[in-house]
Design a protein around this motif. Sequence first.
Motif, short mmCIF file in Angstrom:
data_model
loop_
_atom_site.label_atom_id
_atom_site.label_comp_id
_atom_site.label_asym_id
_atom_site.label_seq_id
_atom_site.Cartn_x
_atom_site.Cartn_y
_atom_site.Cartn_z
N ALA A 82 0.97 -1.07 0.07
CA ALA A 82 -0.09 -0.08 0.02
C ALA A 82 0.88 1.18 -0.07
O ALA A 82 0.68 2.27 -0.82
N ALA A 83 1.91 1.29 0.90
CA ALA A 83 3.00 2.59 0.71
C ALA A 83 3.45 2.54 -0.71
O ALA A 83 3.62 3.88 -0.94
N ASN B 250 2.54 1.79 -3.55
CA ASN B 250 1.43 2.35 -4.18
C ASN B 250 1.11 3.72 -4.15
O ASN B 250 1.17 4.35 -5.09
N HIS B 251 1.11 4.23 -2.97
CA HIS B 251 0.98 5.61 -2.70
C HIS B 251 2.15 6.46 -3.18
O HIS B 251 2.04 7.49 -3.83
N PHE C 272 2.23 6.85 -7.00
CA PHE C 272 1.24 7.60 -7.37
C PHE C 272 1.65 9.28 -7.08
O PHE C 272 1.58 9.77 -8.19
N ASN C 273 2.30 9.34 -6.08
CA ASN C 273 3.04 10.88 -5.99
C ASN C 273 4.02 10.93 -6.98
O ASN C 273 4.16 12.16 -7.35
#
Length: 81
Positions: free
Chosen positions: A10-11, A13-14, A17-18
């Motif tokens: 999850a980390a 993935n973020h 995205f950033n």
Amino acid sequence: MSNEAKLLGAALNHAAFNIANSLGAWLGGLVIAAGFGYLAPGWVGAMLAAAGLVLIIISVSVERRDRRQGIDTGGIVIPRA
């Protein structure tokens, strides 16, 4: 993905995205500064979206190939039904 690494996934993935968000803004500013006009960032965005679509197609085809062979892309053997 391993059950122990869900938070890491999850980390990441973020983080991806950033990075993509900042890369898109930087490339959009770059083409405006290069003198291509204010419509050029739209074309850059379309090219980035097309590149993402190509990556998705490659990823899905590799996953399907590995599932047919009984191998997960993570190296985990999938029992054949």
